[in-house]
Design a protein around this motif. Structure first.
Motif, mmCIF file in Angstrom:
data_model
loop_
_atom_site.group_PDB
_atom_site.id
_atom_site.type_symbol
_atom_site.label_atom_id
_atom_site.label_comp_id
_atom_site.label_asym_id
_atom_site.label_seq_id
_atom_site.Cartn_x
_atom_site.Cartn_y
_atom_site.Cartn_z
ATOM 1 N N VAL A 404 0.857 -1.171 -0.017
ATOM 2 C CA VAL A 404 0.056 -0.087 0.025
ATOM 3 C C VAL A 404 0.841 1.125 0.005
ATOM 4 O O VAL A 404 1.829 1.329 0.597
ATOM 5 N N HIS A 405 0.601 2.144 -0.787
ATOM 6 C CA HIS A 405 1.375 3.335 -0.850
ATOM 7 C C HIS A 405 0.727 4.505 -1.440
ATOM 8 O O HIS A 405 -0.252 4.258 -2.385
ATOM 9 N N ALA A 406 1.363 5.781 -1.352
ATOM 10 C CA ALA A 406 0.716 6.937 -1.941
ATOM 11 C C ALA A 406 1.555 7.027 -3.270
ATOM 12 O O ALA A 406 2.460 7.365 -3.613
ATOM 13 N N ALA A 407 0.954 6.572 -4.338
ATOM 14 C CA ALA A 407 1.294 6.331 -5.687
ATOM 15 C C ALA A 407 1.844 7.622 -6.467
ATOM 16 O O ALA A 407 2.872 7.967 -6.791
ATOM 17 N N SER A 408 0.651 8.335 -6.874
ATOM 18 C CA SER A 408 0.854 9.661 -7.492
ATOM 19 C C SER A 408 -0.199 10.191 -7.429
ATOM 20 O O SER A 408 -1.432 9.828 -6.786
ATOM 21 N N GLU A 409 -0.469 11.534 -8.067
ATOM 22 C CA GLU A 409 -1.857 12.408 -7.916
ATOM 23 C C GLU A 409 -2.799 11.532 -8.795
ATOM 24 O O GLU A 409 -3.723 11.762 -8.528
ATOM 25 N N ALA A 410 -2.414 10.733 -9.852
ATOM 26 C CA ALA A 410 -3.624 10.318 -10.685
ATOM 27 C C ALA A 410 -4.255 9.073 -9.822
ATOM 28 O O ALA A 410 -5.166 8.934 -9.766
ATOM 29 N N SER A 411 -3.359 8.437 -9.129
ATOM 30 C CA SER A 411 -3.757 7.218 -8.414
ATOM 31 C C SER A 411 -3.977 7.229 -7.093
ATOM 32 O O SER A 411 -4.896 6.365 -6.359
ATOM 33 N N GLY A 412 -3.486 8.316 -6.392
ATOM 34 C CA GLY A 412 -3.807 8.408 -4.883
ATOM 35 C C GLY A 412 -3.115 7.272 -4.228
ATOM 36 O O GLY A 412 -2.256 6.551 -4.261
ATOM 37 N N ILE A 413 -3.538 7.153 -2.881
ATOM 38 C CA ILE A 413 -3.314 5.969 -2.100
ATOM 39 C C ILE A 413 -3.758 4.742 -2.522
ATOM 40 O O ILE A 413 -5.297 4.648 -2.745
ATOM 41 N N LYS A 414 -3.165 3.734 -3.039
ATOM 42 C CA LYS A 414 -3.611 2.557 -3.565
ATOM 43 C C LYS A 414 -2.908 1.389 -2.835
ATOM 44 O O LYS A 414 -1.906 1.432 -2.660
ATOM 45 N N ILE A 415 -3.453 0.122 -3.439
ATOM 46 C CA ILE A 415 -2.784 -1.103 -3.232
ATOM 47 C C ILE A 415 -2.372 -1.746 -4.579
ATOM 48 O O ILE A 415 -3.045 -1.578 -5.740
ATOM 49 N N THR A 416 -0.905 -1.856 -4.486
ATOM 50 C CA THR A 416 -0.175 -2.680 -5.832
ATOM 51 C C THR A 416 -0.107 -4.036 -5.365
ATOM 52 O O THR A 416 0.667 -4.234 -4.366
ATOM 53 N N TYR A 417 -0.557 -4.793 -6.082
ATOM 54 C CA TYR A 417 -0.545 -6.470 -5.666
ATOM 55 C C TYR A 417 0.889 -7.198 -6.324
ATOM 56 O O TYR A 417 1.063 -8.308 -5.820
ATOM 57 N N ASN A 418 1.857 -6.390 -6.746
ATOM 58 C CA ASN A 418 2.988 -7.042 -6.869
ATOM 59 C C ASN A 418 4.247 -5.950 -6.408
ATOM 60 O O ASN A 418 4.404 -4.994 -7.087
ATOM 61 N N TYR A 419 4.963 -6.399 -5.386
ATOM 62 C CA TYR A 419 5.760 -5.089 -4.628
ATOM 63 C C TYR A 419 7.010 -5.101 -5.588
ATOM 64 O O TYR A 419 7.608 -4.173 -5.359
ATOM 65 N N ALA A 420 7.342 -6.086 -6.363
ATOM 66 C CA ALA A 420 8.564 -5.912 -7.132
ATOM 67 C C ALA A 420 8.048 -5.340 -8.471
ATOM 68 O O ALA A 420 8.972 -5.883 -9.379
ATOM 69 N N TYR A 421 7.216 -4.728 -8.678
ATOM 70 C CA TYR A 421 6.918 -4.022 -9.922
ATOM 71 C C TYR A 421 8.181 -3.073 -10.626
ATOM 72 O O TYR A 421 8.111 -2.857 -11.502
ATOM 73 N N ARG A 422 8.967 -2.620 -9.323
ATOM 74 C CA ARG A 422 10.112 -1.892 -9.527
ATOM 75 C C ARG A 422 11.305 -2.673 -8.882
ATOM 76 O O ARG A 422 10.990 -3.452 -8.310
ATOM 77 N N THR A 423 12.356 -2.194 -9.214
ATOM 78 C CA THR A 423 13.531 -2.622 -8.506
ATOM 79 C C THR A 423 13.610 -2.093 -6.960
ATOM 80 O O THR A 423 13.574 -0.945 -6.726
ATOM 81 N N VAL A 424 13.791 -2.945 -6.089
ATOM 82 C CA VAL A 424 13.506 -2.667 -4.689
ATOM 83 C C VAL A 424 14.988 -2.326 -4.265
ATOM 84 O O VAL A 424 16.078 -3.062 -4.660
ATOM 85 N N VAL A 425 15.438 -1.307 -3.832
ATOM 86 C CA VAL A 425 16.783 -1.071 -3.223
ATOM 87 C C VAL A 425 16.942 -1.129 -1.823
ATOM 88 O O VAL A 425 18.188 -1.260 -1.234
ATOM 89 N N ALA A 426 15.869 -1.230 -0.997
ATOM 90 C CA ALA A 426 15.862 -1.665 0.417
ATOM 91 C C ALA A 426 14.862 -1.985 1.212
ATOM 92 O O ALA A 426 13.587 -1.565 0.795
ATOM 93 N N ILE A 427 14.751 -3.000 2.192
ATOM 94 C CA ILE A 427 13.710 -3.358 2.840
ATOM 95 C C ILE A 427 14.018 -3.107 4.392
ATOM 96 O O ILE A 427 15.084 -3.450 4.839
ATOM 97 N N ARG A 428 13.112 -2.015 5.167
ATOM 98 C CA ARG A 428 13.418 -2.004 6.497
ATOM 99 C C ARG A 428 12.463 -2.396 7.290
ATOM 100 O O ARG A 428 11.140 -2.319 6.991
ATOM 101 N N ARG A 429 12.855 -2.858 8.360
ATOM 102 C CA ARG A 429 11.526 -3.329 9.555
ATOM 103 C C ARG A 429 11.654 -2.438 10.839
ATOM 104 O O ARG A 429 13.076 -2.121 11.195
ATOM 105 N N ILE A 430 10.535 -1.848 11.272
ATOM 106 C CA ILE A 430 10.634 -0.957 12.430
ATOM 107 C C ILE A 430 10.170 -1.983 13.752
ATOM 108 O O ILE A 430 10.966 -2.149 14.841
ATOM 109 N N PHE A 431 9.316 -2.755 13.642
ATOM 110 C CA PHE A 431 8.716 -3.636 14.828
ATOM 111 C C PHE A 431 9.250 -4.911 14.465
ATOM 112 O O PHE A 431 9.270 -5.505 13.511
#
Length: 431
Positions: A404-431
């Motif tokens: 789930v992410h704030a994608a763009s002005e056209a899409s707003g906050i949305k769900i994308t069902y493939n997290y690897a649709y772009r090249t991932v540069v980092a994954i961080r965990r808080i909890f």
């Protein structure tokens, strides 16, 4: 003797006149000196004011330049991210083109399979072959023949059915892939458009700051020119003061010499002449006076600076799944560049910042800075609530390969069902 006395009186009168002239000259010089000193003091005061103004302008220029440098840095990052997105869009377009080619191949295979099936059925019908299970059993000459006929019917049926299923699955898979790639390409184009909007905004801000810098340059040049005028005035009046001081010193020396001569001549004249000479000498001494000039300037500049970095700490409580569930509540809300409002609009990092703030965690409002928060995890260990960072973008993983992410002005906050649709540069965990 009378002649000598007459000469003494004349000398005393002459010395008295010289003393009076020197006294008047010294008084006039004192007025000029006083005026020069006053004008110099005023020029020095004006110069100090202008220098303070110059320092203030230069301080504002330094602050403004720091802002311009920061905007330039952000602009460079934005342009780099646009370039990366363009490459990713090109790759997606290539994937889409390949998927379309695969679909055409599948459609051709379908046609070939369908034609083969029709040809096989037509052949069996023309040659009087009936492959139905009932007729195969009735026409059998023996039990073994019946088994062979049943196996043949089953094989033909299974073969045709398997081919049909494989074709349908292939076509469905390719159509689904095409739809997924097209959606991912559209998402990348939305993000590219958003970055281009940011680039235009940054260029506008840099132009505005540069115009302000030009104004400061003009103000600084004017102040510096005024400072030079005041410096010239100070130098001119300093020269006048030096001239007047020298003139007064010369007049005082001349008056002293005249007084000495008058005192010497008084020893050879009568008591009356001596008295007159003494009176003249006293008058000369009284008029000569003394001129004192003191000019002291003190300049004390004490700068005390203290810097402290404080951060509000709060007890973080929550879990990754709770973060993911909370974030999904805002799907459909607006995207606003630079925003942090979950209801009125946020950008990608502002969205994540506000979601985690709900759980007492303070995060930076920067997709780049989010690459260093918490601790790193691998893609194989992804859990809901993890922060996924891309070049110039970020999202919250919600499980099942989706974000789930704030994608763009056209899409707003949305769900994308493939997290690897772009090249991932980092994954961080808080909890």
């Amino acid at each position: 003797m009378k002649h000598y006395r007459r000469w003494g009186r004349q000398a005393a009168t002459l010395l008295t006149a010289v003393s009076l002239i020197l006294t008047g000259s010294m008084q006039a010089g004192a007025t000029t000196l006083s005026n020069a000193e006053a004008e110099k003091a005023q020029a020095q005061e004006d110069l100090d004011d202008v220098n303070d103004r110059i320092s203030d302008i230069q301080s504002q220029q330094s602050s403004l330049q720091a802002q311009i440098d920061a905007l330039d840095s952000e602009l460079v990052t934005t342009i780099a991210n646009i370039s990366i997105l363009e490459d990713e869009i090109t790759d997606k377009q290539a994937e889409l083109a390949q998927a379309n080619e695969d679909l055409i191949d599948a459609q051709e295979t379908e046609a070939e399979q369908y034609a083969s099936m029709k040809e096989r059925i037509t052949y069996m019908y023309v040659n009087g072959e009936d492959i139905s299970l009932f007729n195969a059993l009735l026409g059998a000459t023996s039990f073994a023949d019946a088994l062979n006929r049943v196996q043949m019917c089953s094989s033909v049926y299974n073969f045709d059915r398997q081919m049909l299923i494989e074709y349908q699955e292939t076509v469905a898979l390719i159509e689904e892939l095409i739809e997924e790639i097209a959606e991912e390409e559209a998402a990348l184009q939305d993000q590219q458009a958003e970055l281009e909007t940011q680039q235009a905004s940054l260029n506008a801000m840099i132009a505005e700051k540069s115009a302000e810098m030009d104004d400061f340059d003009t103000m600084l040049a004017s102040a510096q020119a005024l400072a030079e005028e005041y410096k010239a005035t100070i130098q001119e009046q300093s020269a006048v003061i030096a001239q007047e001081v020298a003139a007064q010193q010369a007049a005082a020396a001349a008056a002293a010499e005249a007084a000495a001569q008058q005192s010497s001549s008084s020893t050879t004249v009568t008591t009356t002449t001596s008295a007159e000479t003494t009176a003249s000498t006293e008058t000369t001494a009284t008029g000569s006076g003394s001129t004192g000039n003191s000019d002291s300037t003190g300049n004390s500049d004490s700068t005390s600076s203290s810097g402290s970095t404080s951060s509000s700490s709060s007890t973080a409580s929550g879990s990754g799944q709770a973060v993911a569930d909370y974030a999904c509540q805002f799907v459909g809300n607006s995207y606003v560049w630079g925003g942090t409002s979950l209801t009125n609009g946020a950008d990608c990092s502002g969205f994540i910042k506000s979601v985690y703030a709900h759980f007492g965690v303070s995060l930076p409002h920067s997709s780049y800075s989010l690459r260093t928060v918490g601790y790193a995890v691998s893609a194989s260990d992804l859990q809901p609530g993890d922060i996924i960072c891309y070049e110039g973008h970020c999202a919250i993983y919600i499980g099942g390969g989706a974000i789930v992410h704030a994608a763009s002005e056209a899409s707003g906050i949305k769900i994308t069902y493939n997290y690897a649709y772009r090249t991932v540069v980092a994954i961080r965990r808080i909890f």
